[in-house]
Each structure stands twice: as C-alpha cells, then as structure tokens.
Design a protein around this motif. Sequence first.
Motif, PDB file in Angstrom:
ATOM      1  N   PHE A  76       0.831  -1.197   0.000  1.00 55.77           N
ATOM      2  CA  PHE A  76       0.000   0.000   0.000  1.00 55.77           C
ATOM      3  C   PHE A  76       0.868   1.252   0.000  1.00 55.77           C
ATOM      4  O   PHE A  76       1.841   1.356   0.741  1.00 55.77           O
ATOM      5  N   ASN A  77       0.514   2.215  -0.832  1.00 54.74           N
ATOM      6  CA  ASN A  77       1.185   3.517  -0.973  1.00 54.74           C
ATOM      7  C   ASN A  77       2.520   3.428  -1.705  1.00 54.74           C
ATOM      8  O   ASN A  77       3.275   4.393  -1.727  1.00 54.74           O
ATOM      9  N   GLN A  78       2.805   2.292  -2.315  1.00 51.66           N
ATOM     10  CA  GLN A  78       4.001   2.193  -3.145  1.00 51.66           C
ATOM     11  C   GLN A  78       3.666   2.471  -4.607  1.00 51.66           C
ATOM     12  O   GLN A  78       4.184   3.398  -5.211  1.00 51.66           O
ATOM     13  N   HIS A  79       2.766   1.655  -5.148  1.00 48.21           N
ATOM     14  CA  HIS A  79       2.302   1.871  -6.518  1.00 48.21           C
ATOM     15  C   HIS A  79       0.787   2.092  -6.572  1.00 48.21           C
ATOM     16  O   HIS A  79       0.266   2.647  -7.536  1.00 48.21           O
ATOM     17  N   THR A  80       0.104   1.619  -5.548  1.00 49.74           N
ATOM     18  CA  THR A  80      -1.351   1.778  -5.479  1.00 49.74           C
ATOM     19  C   THR A  80      -1.742   2.126  -4.049  1.00 49.74           C
ATOM     20  O   THR A  80      -0.983   1.878  -3.102  1.00 49.74           O
ATOM     21  N   ARG A  81      -2.953   2.700  -3.919  1.00 50.29           N
ATOM     22  CA  ARG A  81      -3.543   2.939  -2.603  1.00 50.29           C
ATOM     23  C   ARG A  81      -4.946   2.341  -2.630  1.00 50.29           C
ATOM     24  O   ARG A  81      -5.938   3.050  -2.759  1.00 50.29           O
ATOM     25  N   SER A  82      -5.024   1.022  -2.539  1.00 50.40           N
ATOM     26  CA  SER A  82      -6.304   0.319  -2.635  1.00 50.40           C
ATOM     27  C   SER A  82      -6.674  -0.268  -1.280  1.00 50.40           C
ATOM     28  O   SER A  82      -5.832  -0.900  -0.620  1.00 50.40           O
ATOM     29  N   VAL A  83      -7.918  -0.053  -0.874  1.00 51.51           N
ATOM     30  CA  VAL A  83      -8.431  -0.684   0.340  1.00 51.51           C
ATOM     31  C   VAL A  83      -9.718  -1.408  -0.008  1.00 51.51           C
ATOM     32  O   VAL A  83     -10.425  -1.043  -0.963  1.00 51.51           O
ATOM     33  N   TYR A  84     -10.037  -2.436   0.766  1.00 54.12           N
ATOM     34  CA  TYR A  84     -11.194  -3.286   0.514  1.00 54.12           C
ATOM     35  C   TYR A  84     -12.074  -3.227   1.757  1.00 54.12           C
ATOM     36  O   TYR A  84     -11.633  -3.557   2.858  1.00 54.12           O
ATOM     37  N   LEU A  85     -13.311  -2.789   1.566  1.00 49.78           N
ATOM     38  CA  LEU A  85     -14.197  -2.491   2.696  1.00 49.78           C
ATOM     39  C   LEU A  85     -15.406  -3.419   2.734  1.00 49.78           C
ATOM     40  O   LEU A  85     -16.005  -3.720   1.699  1.00 49.78           O
ATOM     41  N   LEU A  86     -15.755  -3.834   3.945  1.00 50.57           N
ATOM     42  CA  LEU A  86     -17.026  -4.504   4.189  1.00 50.57           C
ATOM     43  C   LEU A  86     -17.654  -3.821   5.389  1.00 50.57           C
ATOM     44  O   LEU A  86     -17.146  -3.913   6.511  1.00 50.57           O
ATOM     45  N   GLY A  87     -18.728  -3.083   5.159  1.00 53.80           N
ATOM     46  CA  GLY A  87     -19.360  -2.317   6.220  1.00 53.80           C
ATOM     47  C   GLY A  87     -19.383  -0.841   5.875  1.00 53.80           C
ATOM     48  O   GLY A  87     -19.604  -0.473   4.722  1.00 53.80           O
ATOM     49  N   GLU A  88     -19.112   0.007   6.847  1.00 52.56           N
ATOM     50  CA  GLU A  88     -19.185   1.454   6.634  1.00 52.56           C
ATOM     51  C   GLU A  88     -17.941   2.128   7.187  1.00 52.56           C
ATOM     52  O   GLU A  88     -17.437   1.765   8.256  1.00 52.56           O
ATOM     53  N   ALA A  89     -17.442   3.129   6.454  1.00 52.76           N
ATOM     54  CA  ALA A  89     -16.266   3.871   6.909  1.00 52.76           C
ATOM     55  C   ALA A  89     -16.270   5.258   6.310  1.00 52.76           C
ATOM     56  O   ALA A  89     -16.775   5.477   5.205  1.00 52.76           O
ATOM     57  N   THR A  90     -15.696   6.197   7.052  1.00 51.90           N
ATOM     58  CA  THR A  90     -15.468   7.548   6.556  1.00 51.90           C
ATOM     59  C   THR A  90     -13.976   7.700   6.278  1.00 51.90           C
ATOM     60  O   THR A  90     -13.143   7.419   7.149  1.00 51.90           O
ATOM     61  N   PHE A  91     -13.652   8.122   5.061  1.00 48.39           N
ATOM     62  CA  PHE A  91     -12.259   8.237   4.639  1.00 48.39           C
ATOM     63  C   PHE A  91     -11.874   9.716   4.504  1.00 48.39           C
ATOM     64  O   PHE A  91     -12.569  10.481   3.824  1.00 48.39           O
ATOM     65  N   THR A  92     -10.781  10.106   5.142  1.00 41.67           N
ATOM     66  CA  THR A  92     -10.170  11.403   4.916  1.00 41.67           C
ATOM     67  C   THR A  92      -8.838  11.125   4.243  1.00 41.67           C
ATOM     68  O   THR A  92      -7.892  10.649   4.884  1.00 41.67           O
TER      69      THR A  92
END
Length: 366
Positions: free
Chosen positions: A177-193
């Motif tokens: 993460f943060n090397q070539h991509t910034r991908s996250v995988y979510l199940l549920g609810e989240a607030t992203f800043t």
Amino acid sequence: MQPAYDRFSPADFLTDDDFVNHQLAPTTQSTAFWEQWLQLNLQRHGEWKQAVDLLEAIRLGLNEYAQTHLSEDAIHHLLLRIKQTNAQQSLAKKTVRKSAWMPWVAAASVLLVIGLGVWQPWQTNRLEPTYERQIAVLKQTPTEKVNQQDKPQSFRLSDGSTVWLSPGSKFSYAAEFNQHTRSVYLLGEATFTVTKNANIPFLVYANGLVTKVIGTKFVVRAFADEPDVRVNVQSGQVSVYRDQPATKTLNRKGVLLHPNQQVVFSRLTEQFIKSLADSPQVLPAIQPQITRFTYDDAPLTKVFQDIEQAYGITIRYNQEALANCQLNASLVAEPFEGKLAVICKTFGATYEIIDGQVIINGGRCQ
C-alpha cells in the motif's frame, strides 16, 4: 451544412434534430461528434448542458420547469419525440427477444421447473460480498482492521490518510500500500479522509463498487446484508463506478460526485441513483462567512449564488422571471432545504431535487 451550434441557446439545441436524436438514441457516430464539439467549444458547455437538463425534465414530466425556457408547443413536440423513440426501442427489444426465444420454447418449459428451484440462491449470490474474494487474490497476506467496538474507531494509513471505521465493519489493504497503489477493501461502513496524492489515486472497493479519489473526505456504506452501496461526499470530488474486469475498463460508466452529493448503487439492478446528501452541510472553507445568510433587500440572484457557493450545489431557476426579486430574511439558522423552503414560500415557487441539483419551479416577485 452544420448549424452554428456555437451560437445556440438551450432552446435552439432542443429544436435541432441531431441534438435531440443523440440525447434520445445516441449512436457511436453521434457520441463522437458531440464529444469533439464539446472539447472545441468549452465556453458553450453551459448552454449545451442546460438543454440536456431541460430534455430530461420533460422526460420526467417536470413541465413546469421546462416552461420557464420553452413554449408549450416545443414541449409537446419533444414529448412526442420521446414517446416515439421509446416505442421504437421497445419494439426493437421485443423483436430481438422473440427471435432469440422461439427456438427454445420447448426447452424453456423444462428449465422453468428447474429455475424455480435455483432462482432464490441466484438472487442471494448476487448479494454476496466481494470482500473475501478480493483479498484472497492479493499476492501477500493483507493487513486487516476490524472494529468490534460499539463506536467508530480510527485508523491511520501509511500515506497519512485516516479511516473512521463504523461498528461491525472491517477493511484490508495490501502490504505494498502507498508504493504503486492505494487500494483498500471495505465490508461495512467507513469515513475516509484521504491525503492528496495525484500520482497514486486512492481506491475503495466495496460490494461491486469502486470509489476513486485523489484527496478528499467521503463515506462508503457497503454491508453484506444490504442490497445497496452508498457513497456520500463531504469535500472534494470522487468518481464512482462498477468493479469490472480489466477488459471492460474502457467502457466503464460511473458517476462523478461533488460535496453534498451521494450515489446509491443497487447490487441487484446494478443501477446508479445520484442525489443530494440527506442533510447538506456548509462547506468547511465557507464556515467563517456563514453570516452571509442574513439579507436586507438583497437580489434573489445573489441569495441563490451564496447558497450555491456555501454548499457546492447547483441551483437552476428562471433568471429572467426572478431577476428583480429581493429578499428580506435571515436564513442563518435554516438547514439547506429550510433555506429553499423560505425562499419558495416568499416568492410562490416550488423546488425539486434532480440528479444532485436543485430545480426552482415558477415564482414571481411580490
């Protein structure tokens, strides 16, 4: 000879057969033409877009709004065009279905019995979360964060971004993460800043939907047992599209969201519905200027401009009819729709929210 589109008003566009045909039944050729024209005539994009909105308003039956720009005869003519196009498209679809269906009538009677037994599992499968499947194919064991508390929990990522994870939710990200991509995988609810990085977009994968940003604040809700995925933008802008195989990315269709807008993606129908956030908030950069909502004989056009700038929401209205209207009122304590309600009551208008925009219908100076 090509019409002088660079001098067209919204009403002119709606009397042009090529423009109307493209809006109702676009072809590869017409799409290429209008995309090129828009690129070469950026200064006319506003008139072109207003014509698109007017045609959509007529299609939805919002004739009162359309009448602020078009005559009754023009609206009637466009309604006929819309009905004719819909009828032709419906007939074409039926013809295709029938030609493909007839040779299989006998087999269908047998498959129907089988199908009744498998329909419910098929529906259930369409609602299965993609979370486990997506993290299973990552090259290295991902980092997973789970919130088992009864209140939101914050997590800081290596790029400086913050994730506020709601109770009963979890998300994962790869070791790189943060090397070539910034991908996250979510199940549920989240607030992203999200920390801004134009070179590495931030991607959130959630139940068949991808939210792509460079740097902004937004909320994603994608629980396993809910049929819809929701994305709500609080600042900046995000693009939202279906999670498709790499071979289909060239034909990717999605939705662009600005602050105080949201989109609901149906996992069953795979359709997007764009609207305003449930409770639009004044943008953070505007907060110190909130006193601007007190007016003493202020032009209504200025009031609408203040609201648009404060909330980042477009308001469309008949500028000619309301040009000389003035407002005496304090709207400071009113929420977004409360402000609209006060204005509409004062000037005898109504408002509707369509595709993340406010449409003011009617109204006159008292």
